[in-house]
Write a protein that holds these residues in place. Structure first.
Motif, PDB file in Angstrom:
ATOM      1  N   ARG A  77      23.119  -9.235   7.840  1.00  0.00           N
ATOM      2  CA  ARG A  77      21.790  -8.310   7.484  1.00  0.00           C
ATOM      3  C   ARG A  77      20.741  -8.477   8.391  1.00  0.00           C
ATOM      4  NH1 ARG A  77      21.110 -10.876   3.275  1.00  0.00           N
ATOM      5  NH2 ARG A  77      18.647 -11.672   3.065  1.00  0.00           N
ATOM      6  N   ILE A  78      20.044  -7.504   8.796  1.00  0.00           N
ATOM      7  CA  ILE A  78      19.103  -7.724   9.854  1.00  0.00           C
ATOM      8  C   ILE A  78      17.707  -7.044   9.227  1.00  0.00           C
ATOM      9  CG2 ILE A  78      18.358  -6.967  12.195  1.00  0.00           C
ATOM     10  CD1 ILE A  78      21.129  -6.375  12.898  1.00  0.00           C
ATOM     11  N   GLU A  79      17.096  -8.000   8.983  1.00  0.00           N
ATOM     12  CA  GLU A  79      15.526  -7.679   8.322  1.00  0.00           C
ATOM     13  C   GLU A  79      14.567  -7.541   9.318  1.00  0.00           C
ATOM     14  OE1 GLU A  79      14.999 -10.550   5.382  1.00  0.00           O
ATOM     15  OE2 GLU A  79      16.474  -9.680   4.088  1.00  0.00           O
ATOM     16  N   GLN A  80      13.639  -6.384   9.479  1.00  0.00           N
ATOM     17  CA  GLN A  80      12.682  -6.270  10.327  1.00  0.00           C
ATOM     18  C   GLN A  80      11.425  -6.620   9.647  1.00  0.00           C
ATOM     19  OE1 GLN A  80      10.459  -2.344  12.714  1.00  0.00           O
ATOM     20  NE2 GLN A  80      12.592  -2.045  12.234  1.00  0.00           N
ATOM     21  N   THR A  81      10.547  -7.522  10.254  1.00  0.00           N
ATOM     22  CA  THR A  81       9.073  -7.472   9.640  1.00  0.00           C
ATOM     23  C   THR A  81       8.019  -7.305  11.079  1.00  0.00           C
ATOM     24  OG1 THR A  81       9.097  -9.889  10.065  1.00  0.00           O
ATOM     25  CG2 THR A  81      10.092  -8.974   7.853  1.00  0.00           C
ATOM     26  N   ALA A  82       6.885  -7.361  10.649  1.00  0.00           N
ATOM     27  CA  ALA A  82       5.883  -7.265  11.606  1.00  0.00           C
ATOM     28  C   ALA A  82       4.756  -8.009  11.283  1.00  0.00           C
ATOM     29  CB  ALA A  82       5.622  -5.849  12.212  1.00  0.00           C
ATOM     30  N   PRO A  83       4.071  -8.697  11.993  1.00  0.00           N
ATOM     31  CA  PRO A  83       2.765  -9.395  11.538  1.00  0.00           C
ATOM     32  C   PRO A  83       1.771  -8.490  11.282  1.00  0.00           C
ATOM     33  CG  PRO A  83       2.892  -9.441  13.936  1.00  0.00           C
ATOM     34  CD  PRO A  83       4.075  -9.029  13.494  1.00  0.00           C
ATOM     35  N   THR A  84       0.876  -9.145  10.362  1.00  0.00           N
ATOM     36  CA  THR A  84      -0.506  -8.214   9.990  1.00  0.00           C
ATOM     37  C   THR A  84      -1.416  -8.619  10.837  1.00  0.00           C
ATOM     38  OG1 THR A  84       0.214  -8.004   7.464  1.00  0.00           O
ATOM     39  CG2 THR A  84      -1.848  -7.575   7.907  1.00  0.00           C
ATOM     40  N   ILE A  85      -2.037  -7.733  11.615  1.00  0.00           N
ATOM     41  CA  ILE A  85      -3.061  -7.978  12.744  1.00  0.00           C
ATOM     42  C   ILE A  85      -4.564  -7.676  12.038  1.00  0.00           C
ATOM     43  CG2 ILE A  85      -3.697  -7.774  14.892  1.00  0.00           C
ATOM     44  CD1 ILE A  85      -1.224  -9.104  14.656  1.00  0.00           C
ATOM     45  N   ALA A  86      -5.445  -8.693  11.987  1.00  0.00           N
ATOM     46  CA  ALA A  86      -6.599  -8.504  11.406  1.00  0.00           C
ATOM     47  C   ALA A  86      -7.348  -7.169  12.024  1.00  0.00           C
ATOM     48  CB  ALA A  86      -7.601  -9.756  11.616  1.00  0.00           C
ATOM     49  N   GLY A  87      -7.561  -6.195  11.379  1.00  0.00           N
ATOM     50  CA  GLY A  87      -8.576  -4.949  11.998  1.00  0.00           C
ATOM     51  C   GLY A  87      -7.482  -3.869  12.466  1.00  0.00           C
ATOM     52  N   HIS A  88      -6.270  -3.973  11.877  1.00  0.00           N
ATOM     53  CA  HIS A  88      -5.363  -2.815  12.332  1.00  0.00           C
ATOM     54  C   HIS A  88      -4.603  -2.519  11.137  1.00  0.00           C
ATOM     55  CE1 HIS A  88      -5.387  -3.731  16.670  1.00  0.00           C
ATOM     56  NE2 HIS A  88      -5.626  -4.643  16.477  1.00  0.00           N
ATOM     57  N   SER A  89      -4.043  -1.352  10.971  1.00  0.00           N
ATOM     58  CA  SER A  89      -3.245  -0.871   9.663  1.00  0.00           C
ATOM     59  C   SER A  89      -2.062  -1.632   9.760  1.00  0.00           C
ATOM     60  CB  SER A  89      -3.430   0.476   9.788  1.00  0.00           C
ATOM     61  OG  SER A  89      -2.456   0.775  10.911  1.00  0.00           O
ATOM     62  N   GLY A  90      -1.644  -1.593   8.197  1.00  0.00           N
ATOM     63  CA  GLY A  90      -0.212  -2.398   8.068  1.00  0.00           C
ATOM     64  C   GLY A  90       0.769  -1.967   8.779  1.00  0.00           C
ATOM     65  N   PRO A  91       1.524  -3.033   9.165  1.00  0.00           N
ATOM     66  CA  PRO A  91       2.579  -2.239   9.993  1.00  0.00           C
ATOM     67  C   PRO A  91       3.843  -1.774   9.154  1.00  0.00           C
ATOM     68  CG  PRO A  91       2.971  -4.888   9.257  1.00  0.00           C
ATOM     69  CD  PRO A  91       1.439  -4.186   8.819  1.00  0.00           C
ATOM     70  N   GLN A  92       4.615  -0.903   9.934  1.00  0.00           N
ATOM     71  CA  GLN A  92       5.668  -0.029   9.440  1.00  0.00           C
ATOM     72  C   GLN A  92       6.991  -0.027  10.174  1.00  0.00           C
ATOM     73  OE1 GLN A  92       3.368   3.918   9.515  1.00  0.00           O
ATOM     74  NE2 GLN A  92       3.924   4.149   7.566  1.00  0.00           N
ATOM     75  N   PRO A  93       8.081   0.065   9.643  1.00  0.00           N
ATOM     76  CA  PRO A  93       9.172  -0.316  10.439  1.00  0.00           C
ATOM     77  C   PRO A  93       9.257   0.754  11.661  1.00  0.00           C
ATOM     78  CG  PRO A  93       9.818   0.061   8.203  1.00  0.00           C
ATOM     79  CD  PRO A  93       8.419   0.451   8.161  1.00  0.00           C
ATOM     80  N   LEU A  94       9.719   0.079  12.617  1.00  0.00           N
ATOM     81  CA  LEU A  94       9.952   0.384  14.169  1.00  0.00           C
ATOM     82  C   LEU A  94      11.266   0.980  14.332  1.00  0.00           C
ATOM     83  CD1 LEU A  94       7.654  -1.671  16.160  1.00  0.00           C
ATOM     84  CD2 LEU A  94       7.123   0.780  15.290  1.00  0.00           C
ATOM     85  N   GLN A  95      11.428   1.986  14.985  1.00  0.00           N
ATOM     86  CA  GLN A  95      12.798   2.382  15.504  1.00  0.00           C
ATOM     87  C   GLN A  95      13.153   1.734  16.828  1.00  0.00           C
ATOM     88  OE1 GLN A  95      13.423   6.463  17.083  1.00  0.00           O
ATOM     89  NE2 GLN A  95      15.281   6.624  15.739  1.00  0.00           N
ATOM     90  N   MET A  96      14.318   0.996  16.973  1.00  0.00           N
ATOM     91  CA  MET A  96      14.713   0.360  18.069  1.00  0.00           C
ATOM     92  C   MET A  96      16.075   0.324  18.301  1.00  0.00           C
ATOM     93  SD  MET A  96      13.567  -3.610  16.660  1.00  0.00           S
ATOM     94  CE  MET A  96      12.094  -3.045  15.837  1.00  0.00           C
ATOM     95  N   PRO A  97      16.565   0.002  19.452  1.00  0.00           N
ATOM     96  CA  PRO A  97      17.890  -0.251  19.636  1.00  0.00           C
ATOM     97  C   PRO A  97      18.174  -1.817  19.751  1.00  0.00           C
ATOM     98  CG  PRO A  97      16.805   0.274  21.634  1.00  0.00           C
ATOM     99  CD  PRO A  97      15.949   0.307  20.675  1.00  0.00           C
TER     100      PRO A  97
END
Length: 509
Positions: A110-130
């Motif tokens: 099971r591969i879970e994708q997350t991204a850090p929340t960066i101050a001053g930037h909009s909330g992260p969304q899942p990215l497409q990646m190989p």
């Protein structure tokens, strides 16, 4: 991409800016290049080439945009790349967390994708990646097996917060490996044991992953992330020994693997930066590994001598890279650094001469002063080579290196109007010498801040790059954070360029 996680984080294509000069960054250039390479992996060679041909045909003579680039590849591939386009607008490095489960011949990932929340930037969304992957059996052989509903190519396209791969009909739980060839610019975590990482460092067919397994293992040992530190340290030592014994491996690759995680890499992996603890742990580990493998190191050093004496062909260059790495490790055990002095005296090329001088300066060996004087005199009319020895002096990992840097700043060697000279002295001090720059009394921060107003008046871009050395100051443990911030506050009144003021505003926010 350390910049991705700090106060100066920004997307590859920033939506706005205060000073454009501050965006000639590693995020734009290095991460931006990785995104293009990732698209190549996603589409495949033939389709990517067709997309590039379309891009050039459509945009010759025009000021092309990211949208033009992606549109050409959409036309060539028939794919919708709107989700992939988020790579250009979203700040931060994605993290992949891999969870393994084995039961009755069924292996689930099971591969879970997350991204850090960066101050001053909009909330992260899942990215497409190989994401490339390989499953290894107990003998170290790659399994020819496909996941349910998959094609067995060893490549999965992730585009959701969670993705599952299911492999049925296996005889035993395999050892998975991921991100071969750095297929996606992500931070990947899998709950490997020390023994598993050591195994991957030995059996992985992909050089990047073999290197990365050693880096992961060494970093986890240094940060004491395993339940049994002794067993973890032993696994790392065994992996290093196996690497040094592998005469079939490219010597340049072995040298790269022996360059264990540096201070910045370790600092990037923790929430609070304990400078003294990280530096001490790294030095202690290198000393211990040198003791464990001194005979292997000496054997490789001597065995590569004849090849290293060659010219500028690949084999000779690779041999010199490993010999000089072995020299550095061996010299940890000899306060006189006698072998380095011998190499310096006998060197017939710049690599070996500079490698020996680096060791003599690094360990403050008895032959340092004489060798340094000879090197200075020999190359005094060559500005670029002069920058080499200045870098060695400025980056010598001792608290008193501050005094040596001050002496350089007061000497004729210091040319503040020459960007390369500024980088060699102050850049090396701030970026390559955490021992002196992060000195507990704040003298390192004070030295840099004293010089920046004069540099800002001459070359704002160079001054701004040096201010970036303070990017992680808020995470420093204890009084260092306050001392660094105080230095930045003082600096605010002394610099006037938009470049410097922009960075200070972000760092002090």
């Amino acid at each position: 991409f350390a910049e991705d996680a700090g106060a100066l984080a920004h997307p590859v294509r920033p939506p706005e800016y205060r000073e454009i000069n501050n965006f000639y960054t590693l995020t734009v250039y290095e991460k931006g290049a990785e995104i293009v390479r990732m698209l190549h992996t996603l589409l495949g060679e033939a389709t990517f080439r067709a997309g590039m041909d379309r891009y050039f045909a459509d945009n010759d003579g025009r000021a092309a945009t990211v949208e033009d680039f992606l549109h050409a590849h959409e036309a060539a591939s028939g794919r919708d790349l709107s989700q992939f386009a988020r790579w250009y607008s979203q700040a931060g490095t994605p993290r992949l967390h891999v969870h393994r489960h084995w039961e009755g011949g069924c292996f689930r990932l099971r591969i879970e994708q997350t991204a850090p929340t960066i101050a001053g930037h909009s909330g992260p969304q899942p990215l497409q990646m190989p994401l490339r992957y390989v499953l290894y059996d107990a003998s170290g052989a790659a399994l020819d097996v496909a996941p349910d509903g998959g094609d067995g190519s060893g490549l999965v396209v992730l585009d959701r917060a969670s993705h599952e791969l299911v492999f049925n009909g296996l005889d035993a739980a395999p050892l998975p490996a991921f991100n071969q060839g750095f297929s996606a610019p992500v931070k990947l975590h899998c709950d490997y044991t020390p023994a598993e990482l050591a195994t991957l460092a030995r059996i992985e067919r992909d050089p990047f992953n073999r290197w990365d397994a050693l880096q992961q293992l060494a970093k986890a040992v240094l940060l004491r992330q395993f339940p049994d530190p002794h067993d973890a340290g032993a696994a790392l030592s065994d992996a290093i020994g196996a690497l040094l014994d592998d005469d079939a491996a490219d010597p340049a690759f072995v040298a790269e693997c022996l360059a264990l995680p540096d201070f910045d890499t370790l600092a990037d992996a923790v929430d609070i930066i304990d400078v003294d603890a990280l530096l001490a742990a790294r030095e202690d580990m290198l000393d211990l590994l040198a003791e464990d493998h001194v005979e292997r190191l000496q054997r490789r050093y001597e065995a590569l001598a004849s090849v290293a004496a060659g010219g500028i062909d690949g084999a000779a260059i690779a041999a010199r890279a490993l010999r000089n790495t072995c020299l550095s490790w061996i010299s940890r055990l000899d306060p006189t650094a006698a072998l380095a002095s011998e190499q310096f005296a006998a060197a017939t090329n710049m690599t070996d001469r500079l490698g020996a001088l680096r060791v003599l300066v690094r360990f403050d060996a008895p032959g340092k002063a004489e060798a340094l004087a000879q090197f200075q005199q020999r190359y005094r009319d060559d500005a670029l080579v002069t920058d080499k020895w200045l870098t060695l002096v400025a980056s010598r990992p001792q608290p008193e290196a501050i005094d040596e840097v001050r002496a350089l700043l007061d000497s004729s060697w210091w040319i503040p109007t020459n960007p390369n000279r500024v980088r060699a002295v102050l850049g090396s001090f701030a970026r390559l010498n955490p021992v002196a720059f992060h000195r507990a009394d704040g003298a390192g921060y004070a030295l840099l801040v004293e010089q920046l107003p004069r540099l800002d008046a001459v070359n704002p871009q160079v001054a701004a790059r040096l201010i970036g050395a303070f990017e992680s100051h808020a995470r420093l443990l204890g009084s260092r954070a306050a001392l660094a911030r105080s230095a930045l506050v003082r600096l605010r009144a002394g610099v006037h360029s938009r470049d410097a003021q922009d960075l200070l505003k972000r760092l002090l926010a």
